[in-house]
Motif scaffolding. Structure first.
Motif, short mmCIF file in Angstrom:
data_model
loop_
_atom_site.label_atom_id
_atom_site.label_comp_id
_atom_site.label_asym_id
_atom_site.label_seq_id
_atom_site.Cartn_x
_atom_site.Cartn_y
_atom_site.Cartn_z
N PHE A 160 10.30 13.14 52.91
CA PHE A 160 9.30 12.32 53.58
C PHE A 160 8.20 11.92 52.60
N GLU A 161 7.77 10.68 52.70
CA GLU A 161 6.68 10.18 51.86
C GLU A 161 6.08 8.93 52.51
N PRO A 162 4.84 8.57 52.13
CA PRO A 162 3.99 9.23 51.13
C PRO A 162 3.35 10.50 51.70
N SER A 163 2.69 11.22 50.82
CA SER A 163 1.99 12.43 51.22
C SER A 163 0.55 12.37 50.74
N PRO A 164 -0.38 12.90 51.52
CA PRO A 164 -1.75 13.03 51.00
C PRO A 164 -1.78 14.11 49.92
N VAL A 165 -2.64 13.94 48.94
CA VAL A 165 -2.86 15.01 47.96
C VAL A 165 -3.65 16.10 48.66
N THR A 166 -3.15 17.33 48.60
CA THR A 166 -3.74 18.41 49.39
C THR A 166 -4.34 19.47 48.49
N THR A 167 -5.56 19.92 48.86
CA THR A 167 -6.22 20.99 48.12
C THR A 167 -6.92 21.91 49.10
N ARG A 168 -7.09 23.15 48.71
CA ARG A 168 -7.80 24.12 49.54
C ARG A 168 -9.21 24.33 48.98
N THR A 180 -1.64 11.69 56.78
CA THR A 180 -0.37 11.10 56.36
C THR A 180 -0.33 9.61 56.66
N MET A 181 -0.85 9.21 57.82
CA MET A 181 -0.87 7.79 58.15
C MET A 181 -1.85 7.04 57.25
N LEU A 182 -2.97 7.67 56.90
CA LEU A 182 -3.90 7.04 55.96
C LEU A 182 -3.26 6.89 54.58
N ALA A 183 -2.42 7.86 54.21
CA ALA A 183 -1.75 7.80 52.90
C ALA A 183 -0.83 6.59 52.79
N LYS A 184 -0.38 6.08 53.91
CA LYS A 184 0.45 4.87 53.91
C LYS A 184 -0.39 3.63 53.58
N GLN A 185 -1.71 3.76 53.74
CA GLN A 185 -2.61 2.63 53.49
C GLN A 185 -3.32 2.71 52.14
N GLY A 186 -3.42 3.90 51.59
CA GLY A 186 -4.12 4.04 50.33
C GLY A 186 -4.16 5.49 49.89
N LYS A 187 -4.70 5.72 48.72
CA LYS A 187 -4.75 7.06 48.13
C LYS A 187 -5.60 7.98 49.01
N THR A 188 -5.00 9.08 49.45
CA THR A 188 -5.65 9.93 50.45
C THR A 188 -5.67 11.39 50.02
N LEU A 189 -6.82 12.02 50.22
CA LEU A 189 -7.01 13.44 49.92
C LEU A 189 -7.09 14.21 51.23
N LEU A 190 -6.37 15.32 51.30
CA LEU A 190 -6.45 16.23 52.45
C LEU A 190 -7.05 17.54 51.96
N ILE A 191 -8.20 17.89 52.51
CA ILE A 191 -8.86 19.16 52.16
C ILE A 191 -8.58 20.17 53.26
N ASP A 192 -7.94 21.26 52.89
CA ASP A 192 -7.71 22.35 53.84
C ASP A 192 -8.88 23.32 53.70
N SER A 199 -3.27 26.43 57.22
CA SER A 199 -2.09 25.81 57.84
C SER A 199 -1.75 24.47 57.20
N ALA A 200 -2.76 23.68 56.86
CA ALA A 200 -2.50 22.37 56.24
C ALA A 200 -1.85 22.54 54.87
N ALA A 201 -2.31 23.52 54.12
CA ALA A 201 -1.72 23.77 52.80
C ALA A 201 -0.27 24.23 52.93
N LYS A 202 0.02 25.04 53.95
CA LYS A 202 1.41 25.48 54.18
C LYS A 202 2.28 24.27 54.51
N TRP A 203 1.77 23.39 55.37
CA TRP A 203 2.51 22.17 55.72
C TRP A 203 2.79 21.34 54.47
N ALA A 204 1.79 21.22 53.60
CA ALA A 204 1.97 20.43 52.38
C ALA A 204 3.07 21.02 51.51
N GLY A 205 3.16 22.35 51.48
CA GLY A 205 4.23 23.00 50.74
C GLY A 205 5.60 22.70 51.33
#
Length: 209
Positions: free
Chosen positions: A55-63, A24-36, A42-48
């Protein structure tokens, strides 16, 4: 492009919380991907949960699972400035492939004998990964610290003997971290604990220096 793997072979060390704050902090600096890459997702549940907040920005999250973390993750990460992989809780195929994809592995560790044993096991996995990914960097983050005890000092001595790169920041056991994750947020966004905010921002400053 920087790829971080937040990994551990032991549960209960704040791995997912660390990954979510970092992404999330990286997403404030640039386009960020979060791989669960954790079967518990748990990360995917949090993203939901986060999608239902302001709250924003958010990392793009994928499993992704197992070998997909390397094969598909490599393809996806090319389109992002930063990628964070949440993986582990045990030695798994997914953890091993995450270490092949990552530039830097962040290893959260508690301050117990069980954590020390898990670190020894994980280092064997890291050495195998470095056979194929020789540029993989390893940084250790002491987490869920109880400042009332001397356990952290003992763990620091143990990690020093292993000649590991240990971050100066120590993240203590704080209710604010659990509360923030449960609300689809990070501690800065709920703003209830200045100490938690200071610790996580200190961690972020170190790993992005």
């Amino acid at each position: 492009m920087t790829v971080f793997a937040v990994a551990s072979t032991k549960g209960g060390v704040g791995k997912t919380s660390t990954a979510l704050h970092l992404a999330t902090m990286l997403a404030k600096q640039g386009k960020t991907l979060l791989i669960d890459g954790d079967p518990q997702a748990s990360a995917a549940k949090w993203a939901g949960w986060r999608r239902d907040t302001a709250f924003e920005p958010s990392p793009v999250t994928t499993r992704l699972n197992g070998k997909e973390i390397l094969s598909e993750g490599q393809h996806l990460a090319a389109s992002y400035e930063h990628t964070v992989i949440d993986v582990g809780g045990r030695d798994s195929v997914g953890l091993r492939y995450a270490l092949l994809l990552a530039k830097r592995a962040i290893i959260p560790i508690g301050a117990s004998n069980l954590d020390a044993a898990a670190m020894t096991d994980l280092l064997e996995v890291v050495e195998v990964a470095r056979t194929y990914n020789p540029d993989l960097e390893l940084q250790v983050l002491l987490t869920r610290v109880d400042p009332r005890t001397k356990d952290a000092a003992s763990m620091m001595e143990f990690l020093g003997e292993l000649k590991l790169d240990v971050l100066k920041t120590q993240v203590c056991e704080r209710v604010a971290f659990r509360r923030a994750i449960g609300e689809g947020a990070i501690v800065q966004e709920i703003g209830t604990d200045p100490l938690a905010i200071r610790e996580i921002e200190s961690f972020f400053a170190e790993v992005t220096a």
